[in-house]
Design a protein around this motif. Structure first.
Motif, PDB file in Angstrom:
ATOM      1  N   GLU A 146      -6.627   3.436  -5.924  1.00  0.00           N
ATOM      2  CA  GLU A 146      -5.624   2.386  -6.065  1.00  0.00           C
ATOM      3  C   GLU A 146      -4.744   2.679  -7.264  1.00  0.00           C
ATOM      4  N   PRO A 163      -3.686  -0.002  -2.630  1.00  0.00           N
ATOM      5  CA  PRO A 163      -4.415   1.137  -2.061  1.00  0.00           C
ATOM      6  C   PRO A 163      -3.468   2.319  -1.843  1.00  0.00           C
ATOM      7  N   GLN A 203       1.417  -4.273   3.031  1.00  0.00           N
ATOM      8  CA  GLN A 203       0.103  -3.964   3.599  1.00  0.00           C
ATOM      9  C   GLN A 203      -0.009  -4.360   5.060  1.00  0.00           C
ATOM     10  N   LEU A 209       0.855  -1.184   0.000  1.00  0.00           N
ATOM     11  CA  LEU A 209       0.000   0.000   0.000  1.00  0.00           C
ATOM     12  C   LEU A 209       0.883   1.224   0.000  1.00  0.00           C
ATOM     13  N   SER A 247      -3.165  -1.826  -8.365  1.00  0.00           N
ATOM     14  CA  SER A 247      -3.885  -2.674  -7.402  1.00  0.00           C
ATOM     15  C   SER A 247      -3.412  -2.487  -5.964  1.00  0.00           C
TER      16      SER A 247
END
Length: 127
Positions: free
Chosen positions: A63, A68, A49, A31, A66
């Protein structure tokens, strides 16, 4: 009546998408967080993540690759009128960011939303 598509609040260049894929292959799901804090905080930081706790005031912009992408509440208030464009440039990555040691770093570029785009985001409660 036409359905208006909201503009994306964060996008990434092909180079950034490629680097995200490389980091994901090495580290698993990742992320991003844009804090605007001191030191490396002005750069978008990429984390595994499971190693980053999203704060109550952090805003999910969208996003990229893919992954976040979150921004701190105070930074969102400052940047909400712009589309963030995540790119990759030569250099050293942030001390705690996963691209450190790759010879490149993530960089934020931006563009102002057109009045109509910003109005649509406001109407949707996204700005």
């Amino acid at each position: 009546m036409t359905v208006q598509t909201l503009p994306l609040q964060v996008i990434a260049t092909p180079a950034a998408i490629q680097l995200i894929g490389k980091l994901r292959a090495r580290h698993g799901p990742v992320l991003f967080h844009q804090s605007g804090g001191c030191c490396d905080g002005s750069s978008p930081m990429c984390y595994p993540q499971d190693d980053f706790i999203v704060g109550d005031r952090d805003v999910l912009l969208g996003e990229i690759g893919s992954a976040p992408f979150y921004i701190s509440g105070p930074q969102f208030a400052y940047w909400k009128h712009t589309q963030l464009i995540i790119d990759v440039v030569p250099g050293r990555g942030g001390m705690f960011s996963l691209e450190n040691g790759e010879g490149v770093r993530f960089l934020v570029r931006s563009r102002l939303f057109a009045d109509e785009e910003f109005a649509a985001l406001q109407a949707a409660g996204r700005a």
